[in-house]
Structure formats: C-alpha cells, structure tokens
Scaffold this motif. Structure first.
Motif, PDB file in Angstrom:
ATOM      1  N   LEU A  74       0.779  -1.033  -0.018  1.00 36.87           N
ATOM      2  CA  LEU A  74       0.030   0.108  -0.045  1.00 36.87           C
ATOM      3  C   LEU A  74       0.853   1.158   0.004  1.00 36.87           C
ATOM      4  O   LEU A  74       1.955   1.058   0.008  1.00 36.87           O
ATOM      5  N   PHE A  75       0.343   2.406  -0.289  1.00 36.54           N
ATOM      6  CA  PHE A  75       0.862   3.732  -0.182  1.00 36.54           C
ATOM      7  C   PHE A  75       0.296   4.402   0.954  1.00 36.54           C
ATOM      8  O   PHE A  75      -0.912   4.144   1.241  1.00 36.54           O
ATOM      9  N   MET A  76       1.032   5.432   1.567  1.00 36.17           N
ATOM     10  CA  MET A  76       0.576   6.242   2.594  1.00 36.17           C
ATOM     11  C   MET A  76       1.149   7.627   2.597  1.00 36.17           C
ATOM     12  O   MET A  76       2.489   7.577   2.334  1.00 36.17           O
ATOM     13  N   ASP A  77       0.375   8.569   2.860  1.00 32.85           N
ATOM     14  CA  ASP A  77       0.795  10.033   2.712  1.00 32.85           C
ATOM     15  C   ASP A  77      -0.306  10.848   3.771  1.00 32.85           C
ATOM     16  O   ASP A  77      -1.127  10.132   3.926  1.00 32.85           O
ATOM     17  N   ASP A 100      -0.294  -6.055   6.922  1.00 36.79           N
ATOM     18  CA  ASP A 100       1.164  -6.697   6.938  1.00 36.79           C
ATOM     19  C   ASP A 100       1.518  -6.725   5.411  1.00 36.79           C
ATOM     20  O   ASP A 100       0.927  -6.960   4.456  1.00 36.79           O
ATOM     21  N   GLY A 101       2.870  -6.193   5.208  1.00 37.25           N
ATOM     22  CA  GLY A 101       3.330  -6.097   3.909  1.00 37.25           C
ATOM     23  C   GLY A 101       4.095  -4.949   3.659  1.00 37.25           C
ATOM     24  O   GLY A 101       5.051  -4.621   4.674  1.00 37.25           O
ATOM     25  N   VAL A 102       4.353  -4.269   2.633  1.00 36.66           N
ATOM     26  CA  VAL A 102       5.089  -3.325   2.108  1.00 36.66           C
ATOM     27  C   VAL A 102       4.287  -1.992   2.199  1.00 36.66           C
ATOM     28  O   VAL A 102       3.305  -1.887   1.521  1.00 36.66           O
ATOM     29  N   LEU A 103       4.877  -0.936   2.638  1.00 40.59           N
ATOM     30  CA  LEU A 103       4.292   0.425   2.745  1.00 40.59           C
ATOM     31  C   LEU A 103       5.307   1.242   2.341  1.00 40.59           C
ATOM     32  O   LEU A 103       6.204   1.457   2.553  1.00 40.59           O
ATOM     33  N   GLN A 104       4.570   2.055   1.167  1.00 44.47           N
ATOM     34  CA  GLN A 104       5.300   2.920   0.333  1.00 44.47           C
ATOM     35  C   GLN A 104       5.192   4.197   0.960  1.00 44.47           C
ATOM     36  O   GLN A 104       3.823   4.961   0.801  1.00 44.47           O
ATOM     37  N   VAL A 105       6.200   5.019   1.485  1.00 42.77           N
ATOM     38  CA  VAL A 105       6.130   6.101   2.156  1.00 42.77           C
ATOM     39  C   VAL A 105       7.245   7.284   1.760  1.00 42.77           C
ATOM     40  O   VAL A 105       8.144   6.649   1.185  1.00 42.77           O
ATOM     41  N   PRO A 158       6.123  -6.201  11.839  1.00 46.02           N
ATOM     42  CA  PRO A 158       6.775  -5.126  11.329  1.00 46.02           C
ATOM     43  C   PRO A 158       6.550  -4.968   9.881  1.00 46.02           C
ATOM     44  O   PRO A 158       6.918  -5.935   9.108  1.00 46.02           O
ATOM     45  N   LEU A 159       6.318  -3.699   9.410  1.00 44.07           N
ATOM     46  CA  LEU A 159       6.381  -3.549   7.997  1.00 44.07           C
ATOM     47  C   LEU A 159       7.632  -3.211   7.204  1.00 44.07           C
ATOM     48  O   LEU A 159       8.252  -2.630   7.967  1.00 44.07           O
ATOM     49  N   VAL A 160       7.397  -3.465   6.039  1.00 41.65           N
ATOM     50  CA  VAL A 160       8.759  -3.165   5.083  1.00 41.65           C
ATOM     51  C   VAL A 160       8.351  -1.741   4.574  1.00 41.65           C
ATOM     52  O   VAL A 160       7.461  -1.514   3.845  1.00 41.65           O
ATOM     53  N   LEU A 161       9.237  -0.866   4.897  1.00 40.67           N
ATOM     54  CA  LEU A 161       9.156   0.778   4.378  1.00 40.67           C
ATOM     55  C   LEU A 161      10.064   0.816   3.024  1.00 40.67           C
ATOM     56  O   LEU A 161      10.941   0.749   3.244  1.00 40.67           O
ATOM     57  N   ALA A 162       9.034   1.165   1.945  1.00 36.51           N
ATOM     58  CA  ALA A 162       9.722   1.492   0.683  1.00 36.51           C
ATOM     59  C   ALA A 162       9.789   2.909   0.722  1.00 36.51           C
ATOM     60  O   ALA A 162       8.647   3.599   0.812  1.00 36.51           O
TER      61      ALA A 162
END
Length: 541
Positions: free
Chosen positions: A268-271, A329-334, A353-357
């Motif tokens: 997912l993306f987050m901002d 749970d997964g990859v979070l693009q921030v 814990p999330l993977v931060l991209a």
C-alpha cells in the motif's frame, strides 16, 4: 526666367504620327495605373507584414512565459495548481490573439480548417449524450427549371456541443386515497417511496450533487447556498450541512468496508496532508491531518481495483499511522517522515513489522533543493543517474512482478550500487552541514528503503500515486479554508474517499453517489455491502 514648353497640337500631325502618339500616351496611362496599383499592393503587404511581425512577437512572448512557468528556475516555478491556472490564462490570451489575427486578415477560422475524421465521427462526441435535432429546409423546393419540386439527394449533418445550466425542479408525489363507497372497508393508499432523509426536502440526487460540488469541484456550502438563492430557493447553509452530514452517516459502513479490503493487500501507499480545523476555544484554527491509505496495483497488472481511504487524525504522530494500519502486513510505500519508523519496529501494534519502501522522488527533491543557483556538478550527476533508473521503470511499466524484478536485478541494481558508492565518496568530501551534504545524508539514511523496489516487482520507485490523490484535498482546503470541527474532518475524509476512488476507477462520482444513496434509502442489506463499493458500481443507461 524659365520658358514654357511648347504644346503639341495633335491636329497638326499626320494621321500616322498622331496615332503613334496617342498609343504611347495610352500606354503611359496604363503603366501609371499599374504603378499606382503596385504601390497600393506593396503598402498593403508592408502593413500585413508589420501586423504579422507584431502578432508573432506577441505569440513568442506568450510562449516564453509558458516556458518560464514550466521550465524556469526553481524560484520562478509554480506548484501544479498555480501552474494549471497560469497555462489556462496564457492559453486564453493566445486564443484571443489568434482570433484577432484571423478576423483582421479575413482568414478562415482554424476550427473550420480542421478536417474531421470520418472514422471518429463529428468530433467524436459521446453517443449517449441527448441530441436535439434541428432541420433547416430551403425557403422553396420549387425547381428553377419549372419541372416541379426538387427531390432530396443527401444532407449535411453538423454537431455542436451545447449545455443546459443546472435547473432546480420540484418532484411532486401524489398518493390518491381510495375507500369503499358504502363504508364497509378501510382506506387504500400506496406507500410512499423510501427517502434517505425521512420527511426531508431533498432527493438523493440533490444530496449527491451537493456532495460532489463540495468535495470534488471544491465549492463550499456557502457558495452553493448563493447559487440556490439566485434560483429563488432559500436554503440556509446549515440545512445543506445537515443533509451532507446525514448522508455521510449512511455512507460510513461503505468506507469502513473499503478500508478493510484495502488493508488485505500486500502493498500500500501512505501519505498525509494538513487539514486546518477551527478551534473555538482559542478563537483560531488548529492543524489536523488527513492520512491517505491507497492501493494502486495497475503498474504491475494487479487484479485488485485501485482505491483510497482518507482517515482524519488530530495530529501527525506515527501513532495515528499505526492505528490506521491495524491489521495490515506487507510493504508500505512512504516518504521520509520519521513518524513511519515505528511501523517497522518489532514492537509495532496491530501486526508484524512493515517493510518501508522510500521514495526516490523525495530524494531527488532534496538534491534539487540543495542545488545552488549557479548549479552543481554533484547534483547534475545524481539527477542524471536517477533519470536512468526512471527510464528503466518506464520500459517495464505494466509488466508482471516477476518480469519487473528480473529487469531491475539485471539493469537497475548495478546502477544503484554504483550510485551508492559515488554518493559515499562525495559525502567524504563535503561538509555535513552544507546543503548538499545534508541532501546526501538524507539519501544515505533512507538507502535501505530506497532499494526495496529492487527486490519486489510490485513496489514503485516513488509515492507519486498517493501524492496525486492528495492534491484534490489541497484544492478543497484552499477554497474552504478550514473545517469547522474535528468531526467535519472525519466526514471530509469519508466522502473524499468515495469520490477519489470513483475517479481512480473511471466512474462518475455523481452517478455513483446518487445510485448508492438511493439504494441505502431503499434498505440495501448490510450483508451485500460489497455491491455498493465504488469499484463494483455499474453505470446504468
């Protein structure tokens, strides 16, 4: 004292000589007229050339203004919203100049010169638009030869796009009552159709229109009140707000279901963006935040439809992101905001814990921000290498994750490793307190997150998709100035979630909200809530 020249008397000449003299005189007269005509034509051409030169000079000036706004120095550049307004105004002036030139030169308008494509139809207007046909017949069908009336051999059809301004109307519902004429039975009467707001004045279509105007077209309720007033309908702004609030209540389960399904994805993306909120106790505004949680798997051909949910929070602390992401749970693009770090720690609440991209676009902006006006060889080199990575991304956009991963390992990873070593060498030469040293430190501190895209074909290089979704909120914030209360921020996020998700799925927000509110008014069961999600909506003819 000058002497007058003798006057030639043609009568004294012989007939042959007289004819020759008259012929020469006539030739000289013709030549004089031709010279006069040439002078007039030359003067006309010179005037036309001067007009063209002035016209071209004005167009060149406008083009320079467009180029300065788009490609000028950073201090001269505008944000995307201001840039769009600049383009609009300059393009209006260009159109005005072109029309003035066409009118002055009696030239055929440009629109008339453009040939229509037979395959595309008349300007390719949508077939489902209502059409009002007007047939223009000749004044008389009598044939000039006297044989009778002429027969039709064909026709020319042209289409123009017209608009009918929004028109308020009153829907009158009449429910006749029937009774036994002898009084032996009760009264028969049809049941009233269900309404979203029982006993209320608005139809579901009107509520949908108000919501779209406020949250999509960025027209605050007080401006809509002014529009209604011009039509002779006096609706207090508080009444409009009450309608929107009631509709927001009914739509809440749909948005909650959207968030639940979106968090089932693996990436997912987050901002976040500011949402000023009125603080009556202090007589001024405080800063709230709208957190955007988005899914967009289209770049790698994912099957899940795109969507976004905006969550309002009174602050920007990472604890709010942790609460919103409960169950994901997964990859979070921030971006590089430090508040996201707690999401990657072992003690994270709400999941593993999330993977931060992290975002290469933000890293690039840091480099541009640190570049002095005179330029920097270091900045030029970094930007060139980042551009090479983006060129590879362009080649694999839309491909499956396995193919993207393979290409990145073969082509992108060597470039990233070389860039990392080069940045390390430059940091050793530069002062850590210098602007460029700070920008390079930003990249070094987020390097692990910047490299996540190399090992996962689903991950993008930047967070631009979610930033584009936040932009409409910025426009709404500029027009509305602030929310009246924290709960107003919650409603804002809820309705914006539905509208922006509709746009992501190429769905008309008004058509969706109208149909959804009508379904809710008719008692749509909660067990079939997924049918009311924006990406499940099917427009009806």
């Amino acid at each position: 004292m000058s002497q007058a020249l003798p006057t030639l008397d043609l009568k004294t000449l012989s007939p042959d000589l007289r004819a020759a003299v008259e012929a020469h005189v006539a030739a000289f007269a013709i030549q004089a007229r031709e010279l006069d005509a040439e002078r007039v034509a030359r003067a006309h051409l010179e005037a036309e050339m001067q007009e063209l030169a002035a016209h071209n000079e004005r167009l060149e000036h406008l083009v320079r203004e467009l180029q300065r706004a788009r490609f000028g120095r950073r201090s001269e550049k505008l944000n995307p919203d201001q840039l769009a307004l600049t383009f609009e105004d300059l393009e209006i002036v260009i159109g005005e100049a072109q029309e003035a030139h066409d009118r002055a030169s009696n030239a055929e308008p440009r629109a008339a010169k453009q040939k229509r494509s037979k395959a595309a139809g008349p300007r390719s207007l949508p077939k489902d638009l209502p059409r009002v046909e007007t047939v223009i017949e000749p004044d008389s069908l009598a044939c000039p030869c006297g044989c009778g009336d002429m027969v039709k051999i064909g026709e020319d059809v042209s289409e123009r796009l017209d608009i009918v301004p929004a028109q308020l109307r009153v829907l009158v519902t009449v429910r006749p009552k029937y009774a036994c004429p002898k009084g032996r039975a009760g009264v028969a009467q049809a049941k009233a159709k269900p309404r979203l707001i029982e006993g209320g004045l608005p139809t579901e279509a009107l509520i949908a229109h108000i919501m779209v105007a406020k949250y999509s077209e960025h027209m605050p309720l007080y401006r809509q009140w002014q529009v209604f007033k011009r039509s002779g309908v006096i609706l207090d702004r508080s009444i409009l707000a009450d309608w929107v609030g009631r509709a927001s209540f009914h739509l809440a389960p749909i948005v909650e279901r959207m968030a639940e399904l979106i968090k089932q994805s693996g990436k997912l993306f987050m901002d976040e963006t500011t949402a000023p909120v009125l603080d009556p106790g202090r007589g001024r505004t405080k800063t709230g935040y709208l957190w955007a949680l988005a899914r967009d798997d289209r770049p790698w051909g994912g099957a899940d439809p795109p969507g976004v949910v905006f969550h309002y929070a009174p602050g920007r602390g990472g604890i709010h992101a942790e609460r919103i992401l409960d169950g994901f749970d997964g990859v979070l693009q921030v971006d590089g905001y430090s508040g996201y770090r707690r999401l990657a720690q072992a003690e994270r609440c709400g999941g593993d814990p999330l993977v931060l991209a992290h975002c290469w676009s933000h890293a690039r902006r840091e480099i541009i921000k640190a570049t002095p006006k005179k330029g920097s060889p270091i900045a030029d080199e970094i930007l060139k290498r980042i551009a090479s990575l983006y060129a590879i991304e362009k080649d694999i956009r839309g491909q499956d994750p396995q193919h993207r991963h393979a290409v990145r390992q073969a082509r992108s990873r060597p470039l990233v490793e070389t860039l990392q070593a080069w940045i390390g060498a430059q940091r050793a030469r530069l002062s850590r307190k210098s602007p460029m040293g700070t920008a390079l430190a930003y990249m070094a501190n987020h390097w692990a997150g910047l490299c996540v895209f190399l090992d996962d074909g689903r991950v993008e290089m930047d967070t631009n998709p979610v930033e584009n979704l936040i932009r409409p909120l910025t426009l709404n914030r500029k027009n509305a100035l602030f929310c009246g209360h924290d709960e107003g921020g919650v409603s804002w996020g809820r309705i914006a979630s539905l509208i922006e998700t509709c746009k992501l799925n190429n769905i008309d927000p008004y058509a969706y909200l109208r149909a959804t509110l009508e379904a809710l008014a008719a008692g749509h069961p909660q067990s079939r809530l997924d049918e009311l999600l924006p990406w499940s909506f099917t427009p009806q003819a």
